[in-house]
Design a protein around this motif. Structure first.
Motif, PDB file in Angstrom:
ATOM      1  N   ARG A 104      35.460  44.605  46.185  1.00  0.00           N
ATOM      2  CA  ARG A 104      36.860  44.437  46.600  1.00  0.00           C
ATOM      3  C   ARG A 104      37.798  45.124  45.595  1.00  0.00           C
ATOM      4  O   ARG A 104      38.748  45.813  45.981  1.00  0.00           O
ATOM      5  CB  ARG A 104      37.182  42.945  46.711  1.00  0.00           C
ATOM      6  CG  ARG A 104      38.425  42.641  47.497  1.00  0.00           C
ATOM      7  CD  ARG A 104      38.608  41.150  47.762  1.00  0.00           C
ATOM      8  NE  ARG A 104      37.401  40.513  48.268  1.00  0.00           N
ATOM      9  CZ  ARG A 104      36.775  39.489  47.662  1.00  0.00           C
ATOM     10  NH1 ARG A 104      37.256  38.952  46.567  1.00  0.00           N
ATOM     11  NH2 ARG A 104      35.687  38.979  48.184  1.00  0.00           N
ATOM     12  N   ALA A 105      37.513  44.953  44.316  1.00  0.00           N
ATOM     13  CA  ALA A 105      38.343  45.591  43.283  1.00  0.00           C
ATOM     14  C   ALA A 105      38.292  47.109  43.410  1.00  0.00           C
ATOM     15  O   ALA A 105      39.316  47.789  43.303  1.00  0.00           O
ATOM     16  CB  ALA A 105      37.884  45.161  41.896  1.00  0.00           C
ATOM     17  N   ARG A 106      37.112  47.637  43.658  1.00  0.00           N
ATOM     18  CA  ARG A 106      36.976  49.095  43.818  1.00  0.00           C
ATOM     19  C   ARG A 106      37.739  49.583  45.047  1.00  0.00           C
ATOM     20  O   ARG A 106      38.346  50.657  45.020  1.00  0.00           O
ATOM     21  CB  ARG A 106      35.511  49.484  43.886  1.00  0.00           C
ATOM     22  CG  ARG A 106      34.802  49.303  42.539  1.00  0.00           C
ATOM     23  CD  ARG A 106      33.410  49.886  42.546  1.00  0.00           C
ATOM     24  NE  ARG A 106      33.388  51.249  43.028  1.00  0.00           N
ATOM     25  CZ  ARG A 106      33.498  52.331  42.257  1.00  0.00           C
ATOM     26  NH1 ARG A 106      33.627  52.206  40.962  1.00  0.00           N
ATOM     27  NH2 ARG A 106      33.464  53.534  42.786  1.00  0.00           N
ATOM     28  N   LEU A 107      37.717  48.801  46.124  1.00  0.00           N
ATOM     29  CA  LEU A 107      38.472  49.181  47.317  1.00  0.00           C
ATOM     30  C   LEU A 107      39.969  49.215  47.022  1.00  0.00           C
ATOM     31  O   LEU A 107      40.668  50.148  47.431  1.00  0.00           O
ATOM     32  CB  LEU A 107      38.173  48.219  48.476  1.00  0.00           C
ATOM     33  CG  LEU A 107      36.778  48.332  49.100  1.00  0.00           C
ATOM     34  CD1 LEU A 107      36.532  47.177  50.071  1.00  0.00           C
ATOM     35  CD2 LEU A 107      36.602  49.674  49.797  1.00  0.00           C
TER      36      LEU A 107
ATOM     37  N   ALA B 229      43.457  45.095  39.332  1.00  0.00           N
ATOM     38  CA  ALA B 229      43.467  44.579  37.960  1.00  0.00           C
ATOM     39  C   ALA B 229      43.283  43.068  37.943  1.00  0.00           C
ATOM     40  O   ALA B 229      42.592  42.535  37.067  1.00  0.00           O
ATOM     41  CB  ALA B 229      44.756  44.969  37.249  1.00  0.00           C
ATOM     42  N   GLN B 230      43.881  42.383  38.894  1.00  0.00           N
ATOM     43  CA  GLN B 230      43.762  40.921  38.953  1.00  0.00           C
ATOM     44  C   GLN B 230      42.293  40.518  39.114  1.00  0.00           C
ATOM     45  O   GLN B 230      41.799  39.630  38.424  1.00  0.00           O
ATOM     46  CB  GLN B 230      44.610  40.392  40.108  1.00  0.00           C
ATOM     47  CG  GLN B 230      44.641  38.895  40.204  1.00  0.00           C
ATOM     48  CD  GLN B 230      45.521  38.420  41.365  1.00  0.00           C
ATOM     49  OE1 GLN B 230      46.183  39.200  42.027  1.00  0.00           O
ATOM     50  NE2 GLN B 230      45.507  37.138  41.605  1.00  0.00           N
ATOM     51  N   ILE B 231      41.595  41.169  40.021  1.00  0.00           N
ATOM     52  CA  ILE B 231      40.182  40.868  40.254  1.00  0.00           C
ATOM     53  C   ILE B 231      39.352  41.280  39.036  1.00  0.00           C
ATOM     54  O   ILE B 231      38.500  40.528  38.556  1.00  0.00           O
ATOM     55  CB  ILE B 231      39.664  41.606  41.507  1.00  0.00           C
ATOM     56  CG1 ILE B 231      40.395  41.135  42.747  1.00  0.00           C
ATOM     57  CG2 ILE B 231      38.157  41.397  41.660  1.00  0.00           C
ATOM     58  CD1 ILE B 231      40.192  42.024  43.968  1.00  0.00           C
ATOM     59  N   LEU B 232      39.596  42.476  38.537  1.00  0.00           N
ATOM     60  CA  LEU B 232      38.811  43.010  37.423  1.00  0.00           C
ATOM     61  C   LEU B 232      39.001  42.206  36.150  1.00  0.00           C
ATOM     62  O   LEU B 232      38.061  42.049  35.367  1.00  0.00           O
ATOM     63  CB  LEU B 232      39.164  44.479  37.200  1.00  0.00           C
ATOM     64  CG  LEU B 232      38.698  45.409  38.317  1.00  0.00           C
ATOM     65  CD1 LEU B 232      39.437  46.730  38.249  1.00  0.00           C
ATOM     66  CD2 LEU B 232      37.189  45.600  38.260  1.00  0.00           C
ATOM     67  N   HIS B 233      40.205  41.696  35.938  1.00  0.00           N
ATOM     68  CA  HIS B 233      40.455  40.870  34.755  1.00  0.00           C
ATOM     69  C   HIS B 233      39.524  39.657  34.766  1.00  0.00           C
ATOM     70  O   HIS B 233      38.901  39.321  33.754  1.00  0.00           O
ATOM     71  CB  HIS B 233      41.920  40.444  34.703  1.00  0.00           C
ATOM     72  CG  HIS B 233      42.238  39.542  33.562  1.00  0.00           C
ATOM     73  ND1 HIS B 233      42.363  39.993  32.271  1.00  0.00           N
ATOM     74  CD2 HIS B 233      42.420  38.203  33.514  1.00  0.00           C
ATOM     75  CE1 HIS B 233      42.622  38.970  31.474  1.00  0.00           C
ATOM     76  NE2 HIS B 233      42.656  37.864  32.209  1.00  0.00           N
TER      77      HIS B 233
ATOM     78  N   LEU C 255      36.149  49.075  31.995  1.00  0.00           N
ATOM     79  CA  LEU C 255      36.727  50.420  32.082  1.00  0.00           C
ATOM     80  C   LEU C 255      37.628  50.553  33.299  1.00  0.00           C
ATOM     81  O   LEU C 255      38.719  51.124  33.212  1.00  0.00           O
ATOM     82  CB  LEU C 255      35.626  51.475  32.142  1.00  0.00           C
ATOM     83  CG  LEU C 255      35.103  51.991  30.826  1.00  0.00           C
ATOM     84  CD1 LEU C 255      33.934  52.944  31.047  1.00  0.00           C
ATOM     85  CD2 LEU C 255      36.185  52.665  30.011  1.00  0.00           C
ATOM     86  N   LEU C 256      37.176  50.029  34.430  1.00  0.00           N
ATOM     87  CA  LEU C 256      38.005  50.117  35.631  1.00  0.00           C
ATOM     88  C   LEU C 256      39.265  49.276  35.472  1.00  0.00           C
ATOM     89  O   LEU C 256      40.342  49.671  35.941  1.00  0.00           O
ATOM     90  CB  LEU C 256      37.209  49.705  36.870  1.00  0.00           C
ATOM     91  CG  LEU C 256      37.837  50.091  38.206  1.00  0.00           C
ATOM     92  CD1 LEU C 256      38.054  51.602  38.318  1.00  0.00           C
ATOM     93  CD2 LEU C 256      36.972  49.611  39.365  1.00  0.00           C
ATOM     94  N   LEU C 257      39.160  48.157  34.774  1.00  0.00           N
ATOM     95  CA  LEU C 257      40.349  47.340  34.488  1.00  0.00           C
ATOM     96  C   LEU C 257      41.343  48.134  33.647  1.00  0.00           C
ATOM     97  O   LEU C 257      42.541  48.159  33.956  1.00  0.00           O
ATOM     98  CB  LEU C 257      39.941  46.050  33.754  1.00  0.00           C
ATOM     99  CG  LEU C 257      41.078  45.164  33.248  1.00  0.00           C
ATOM    100  CD1 LEU C 257      41.975  44.710  34.390  1.00  0.00           C
ATOM    101  CD2 LEU C 257      40.496  43.970  32.497  1.00  0.00           C
ATOM    102  N   ALA C 258      40.864  48.791  32.615  1.00  0.00           N
ATOM    103  CA  ALA C 258      41.753  49.609  31.777  1.00  0.00           C
ATOM    104  C   ALA C 258      42.409  50.707  32.604  1.00  0.00           C
ATOM    105  O   ALA C 258      43.607  50.984  32.457  1.00  0.00           O
ATOM    106  CB  ALA C 258      40.974  50.203  30.607  1.00  0.00           C
TER     107      ALA C 258
END
Length: 117
Positions: free
Chosen positions: A19-22, A33-37, A51-54
């Motif tokens: 979902r975060a990647r989408l 960012a919310q999901i990745l955090h 890395l994806l969060l950054a």
């Protein structure tokens, strides 16, 4: 996709990662960012979500958060050249070119890109 639907934090880690990647691919960086955090907090030993969060922070102009995450990544993985490059770019974008320069040089050297003499 709408971040207000309440499903951002639901599902397995794999489902939330997808979902975060989408969201990221759709350039909806704040919900990504919310999901990745949350994923990064749950599994700090995994590099990819951090890395994806950054990157999500960087693209959503949350530069101090991007810097903080990138410095934490580099503390754990000091030879991560992409994180080093991103830190340099984040510092540049923050108006701190002098501070960015050594990170950018190091990232280039780590990637095998040496300036010609």
């Amino acid at each position: 996709m709408d971040a207000t639907t309440g499903y951002l934090g639901h599902g397995t880690a794999a489902e939330r990662w997808e979902r975060a990647r989408l969201f990221f691919d759709a350039k909806e960086y704040a919900p990504a960012a919310q999901i990745l955090h949350a994923l990064a907090q749950e599994a700090p030993e995994q590099l990819a979500p951090r890395l994806l969060l950054a990157r999500a922070y960087y693209h959503s102009a949350q530069l101090s958060r991007a810097e903080h995450e990138l410095r934490a990544i580099l503390e754990r993985w000091p030879v991560e050249d992409y994180a080093r490059l991103m830190l340099g770019r984040t510092l540049e974008r923050s108006g701190r070119a002098d501070e960015a320069r050594p990170h950018l040089r190091m990232a280039a050297a780590m990637a095998g890109e040496f300036p010609e003499r």
